[in-house]
Design an enzyme around this catalytic site. Structure first.
Site, PDB file in Angstrom:
ATOM      1  N   ASP A 467       0.873  -1.167  -0.073  1.00  0.00           N
ATOM      2  CA  ASP A 467      -0.037  -0.004  -0.080  1.00  0.00           C
ATOM      3  C   ASP A 467       0.868   1.152  -0.036  1.00  0.00           C
ATOM      4  OD1 ASP A 467      -2.368   1.415   0.363  1.00  0.00           O
ATOM      5  OD2 ASP A 467      -2.346   1.583   2.438  1.00  0.00           O
ATOM      6  N   ASP A 666      -2.761  -2.860   6.081  1.00  0.00           N
ATOM      7  CA  ASP A 666      -2.872  -2.759   7.567  1.00  0.00           C
ATOM      8  C   ASP A 666      -3.703  -3.529   8.224  1.00  0.00           C
ATOM      9  OD1 ASP A 666      -5.158  -1.669   6.618  1.00  0.00           O
ATOM     10  OD2 ASP A 666      -4.446   0.370   6.671  1.00  0.00           O
TER      11      ASP A 666
END
Length: 778
Positions: A467, A666
């Site tokens: 990401d 995450d």
């Protein structure tokens, strides 16, 4: 509770007597004149035993406030034992594994000394003490000590019998028990082979000593039939030496977990509502307690800073040496070290719920998990023991029928040597011992391995999806540019934009407000605030109608942005997010915000490329900004405008093209993609360590952890291969030599004692090789 458990058992309460409740154990206590009592906070408490009273005295507030029940909900569960080779075996007390006969070890290593290690060490010394005189008695002539000649054959044999019998019948008892269990459970293992070998040597020697007449004439050597008492005892002593070395080494594989557990202090300084403070036992701390952490102290549990400022060393959790500044509102993690200031913290997680407890649990879980490569060792082990027994029988009869004089002596020596040298212990340990050591080493470097399979796959992965926000970048956008249109001042444009953004929750809004403060501006308040989804915000500031947003927002308000768009695009090409500001229907300027790239990112990407990985950045950001970041960092491929649900599709697409994918996320919106990837890697900043869908968790949300995980995985897989090669190769060479294939060519036949030494050595070398992982550079 154990110190007074016996006291509870016979505790009687007289009917009709006035009673109270023991605040420590919850038992009903009779309020007699001679009862144990304590006064605390205008109240008298009654106790059933001295043990309970002592616990109360150590922390009266905890028991008097009724927090004991609350604490028990978060208590760390009691010890359970498991087999390092067969993790499906779980027991509530120590013992041996019914499958392989190995000593069970605690699931979470403790500082308690191993009962088995203590017992085996004692048996080892006694066996060794008996083995010395036996070897001198039987082989003394070779070194000029003809004891046998002085004593005569018969007396020597009786002495051998007296020295060997206690060792075989007492010291070797655990071996025979495990050997018998293996036969009873139909799971032949190393103990089957050892007990058969030692048993055969001892029983043959008994007959040779007390009934030599049962042997034909050609079996007699001079005065009588040769015995194997010394071989049986030396084998036992050597197996004990190997077992003691192995148990010690296995204890060392838990050193990393013990070091983690030792990070949490034994006590915490509790601050009471009246402002007084005292040191309370750590297990008595409950959620919501106020604690004082002084300079140099370890933070006892997870919490939030309510007062004070300090830098905290989090290296033992994240593997990063630079201390982190903590002030009011920041979270702190149990086990980290407070450097210079005093902090007051409100506890948020205690006992089994703390980050440290979860890390320990995760590492202990990884030790118990099985790597796919272990299946190979398991398949071989399953057919190995029966094959070895067959080889021993064939060798026995071959020597009996075709061997030199006396054939039975040679046949027994060959049969026993094959049984002893072929113990599959090294084979079974090859994988779990490496995984255990690697899990501990990873924890020290902030890389948590959830299971062995993830570690093995991580070594084979060729593509990594990362990401952008928070992984490659800081995740905290900063104001970079303010461009004022003709007739406007930069500070005015920024001040109006900041006033508008004060009402917004967006991270970009925070960057604009922060940027205005940094320039010494005091933005006013916006009225009639309105957020237009996907476009921007508008409102009234100091009587002016102000709007802030993208091209779509301006079009929505009927404002042309053609000229300004060129400047905005130039900013976007630099990886910045550019937004237009309009005042009273006219374009007033542009504010640009960027999320700075982490200092460590560029070096980490170079390292990942060097480790043979292709890197794909998947981000929700626009194409232009994403490409600017990718260009700067040398990322192989960019997927921009990706929604969380698209990441799973991206993983599936790559799988169809034959890629082995690691997905770093995450762990919240990325859970589906983490689960779909070959290896899910949770980027954790300590808030939610055990992300369920990930096989590996990085304690710091950046790519350095990813580099460490890859290095650890490849080092572990190489180590396992070396161990398996060593164990397989050793048996492949050892068994034929023990069976006597080299005897016709060079006259070499292994004695059972040398076979025992070699067998012990093989296990010890496999463990020593695995322990090298403790020093692997990450």
């Amino acid at each position: 509770m154990s110190d007074h458990a016996h006291h509870h058992h016979d505790h009687q309460v007289t009917l009709g007597a006035e009673t109270g409740t023991d605040p420590v154990c919850g038992m009903t206590v009779e309020k007699a004149d001679d009862a144990r009592t304590r006064d605390y906070g205008n109240e008298t408490f009654w106790f059933c035993s001295e043990g309970c009273q002592m616990k109360f005295d150590a922390d009266p507030y905890f028991y008097a406030s009724g927090n004991a029940a609350k604490a028990s909900q978060h208590a760390v569960p009691g010890t359970q034992w498991t087999c390092p080779m067969h993790p499906e075996i779980v027991r509530d007390e120590p013992g041996s594994c019914p499958i392989c006969g190995m000593a069970l070890e605690p699931m979470v290593p403790s500082d308690e000394p191993s009962e088995e290690l203590t017992d085996f060490t004692r048996r080892m010394w006694i066996s060794t003490a008996a083995a010395g005189p036996l070897v001198i008695l039987t082989m003394g002539e070779m070194v000029g000590l003809p004891l046998r000649g002085w004593l005569g054959h018969q007396l020597s044999v009786y002495l051998e019998f007296l020295l060997a019998t206690p060792i075989v019948l007492w010291a070797a008892q655990p071996f025979f028990k495990r050997g018998w269990d293996s036969i009873r459970n139909l799971s032949p293992n190393m103990w089957t082979l050892i007990s058969l070998g030692v048993g055969a040597a001892y029983i043959y020697s008994l007959f040779a000593t007390f009934a030599p007449g049962v042997f034909p004439e050609q079996y007699r050597m001079g005065d009588g039939v040769g015995t194997y008492f010394e071989a049986a005892v030396v084998i036992i002593a050597l197996v004990f030496v190997g077992q003691v070395l192995e148990l010690r080494a296995r204890e060392r594989t838990g050193d990393a977990i013990r070091a983690l557990m030792d990070l949490a202090p034994k006590t915490a300084r509790r601050v009471l509502p009246d402002g007084s403070e005292y040191d309370a036992p750590l297990e008595n701390i409950v959620e919501g307690d106020l604690l004082r952490v002084r300079p140099g102290d370890s933070v006892p549990v997870d919490g939030e800073v309510v007062e004070g400022r300090s830098s905290v060393d989090e290296s033992m959790i994240t593997g990063e040496p630079v201390p982190v500044e903590k002030t009011e509102g920041d979270r702190v993690t149990g086990g980290t070290i407070n450097k210079n200031g005093t902090l007051a913290i409100r506890t948020t997680q205690v006992g089994a719920d703390t980050v440290l407890a979860q890390i320990v649990d995760m590492v202990a879980g990884a030790r118990r998990s099985r790597a796919p490569i272990q299946g190979l060792a398991d398949r071989v082990s399953a057919i190995f023991v029966p094959t070895v027994v067959a080889v021993a029988i064939v060798a026995f009869f071959a020597w009996l029928l075709f061997g030199p004089q006396p054939p039975l002596a040679y046949a027994i020596a060959a049969g026993v040597s094959v049984l002893i040298i072929a113990c599959p212990c090294a084979l079974g340990l090859a994988t779990p011992i490496s995984i255990t050591t690697a899990a501990g080493r990873g924890a020290q470097a902030g890389v948590l391995i959830k299971d062995a399979e993830a570690l093995e796959r991580m070594a084979r992965v060729d593509t990594v999806i990362v990401d952008k926000t928070g992984t490659l970048t800081e995740g905290r956008p900063k104001l970079t540019d303010v461009v004022a249109a003709e007739g406007y001042d930069e500070n005015d444009v920024l001040s109006l934009a900041a006033a508008l953004e004060r009402g917004s929750e967006h991270p970009l809004a925070e960057a604009i407000v922060e940027g205005a403060r940094d320039r010494g501006l005091a933005p006013g308040r916006a009225e009639a605030f309105d957020a237009v989804t996907g476009k921007g915000v508008r409102g009234t500031v100091e009587g002016k109608s102000v709007a802030l947003g993208n091209r779509g927002m301006m079009a929505h308000l009927g404002i042309a942005t053609d000229e300004a768009e060129t400047r905005a695009d130039a900013l976007r090409t630099e990886g910045k997010t550019a937004m237009h500001v309009a005042v009273d229907g006219r374009l007033a300027g542009i504010v640009a915000v960027a999320d700075p790239i982490k200092e460590s990112t560029e070096g980490a990407i170079r390292d990942l490329h060097a480790l043979g990985l292709r890197i794909i950045m998947a981000t929700g950001d626009n194409q232009r900004t994403a490409e600017a970041v990718a260009r700067k960092l040398g990322i192989d491929e960019v997927r921009a405008g990706v929604l969380p649900e698209d990441k799973k599709t991206l993983v599936e697409d790559l799988h169809r093209k034959g890629a082995l994918v690691a997905m770093a996320g995450d762990g919240v919106n990325d859970a589906p993609a983490l689960a779909a990837a070959d290896v899910g890697i949770a980027m954790s900043t300590g808030a939610d360590v055990a992300v369920e869908s990930a096989g590996i968790t990085l304690m710091r949300g950046d790519l350095v952890g990813l580099v460490r995980a890859r290095k650890l995985a490849t080092a572990t897989l190489t180590n396992i291969r070396q161990n398996l090669l060593f164990a397989f190769g050793y048996n492949a060479i050892g068994v034929p030599i023990a069976a006597g294939v080299l005897y016709p060519a060079i006259g070499l036949l292994l004695s059972p004692m040398i076979a025992a030494a070699a067998m012990s050595l093989s296990s010890v070398s496999v463990i020593s090789n695995a322990l090298r992982l403790r020093r692997v550079k990450l």
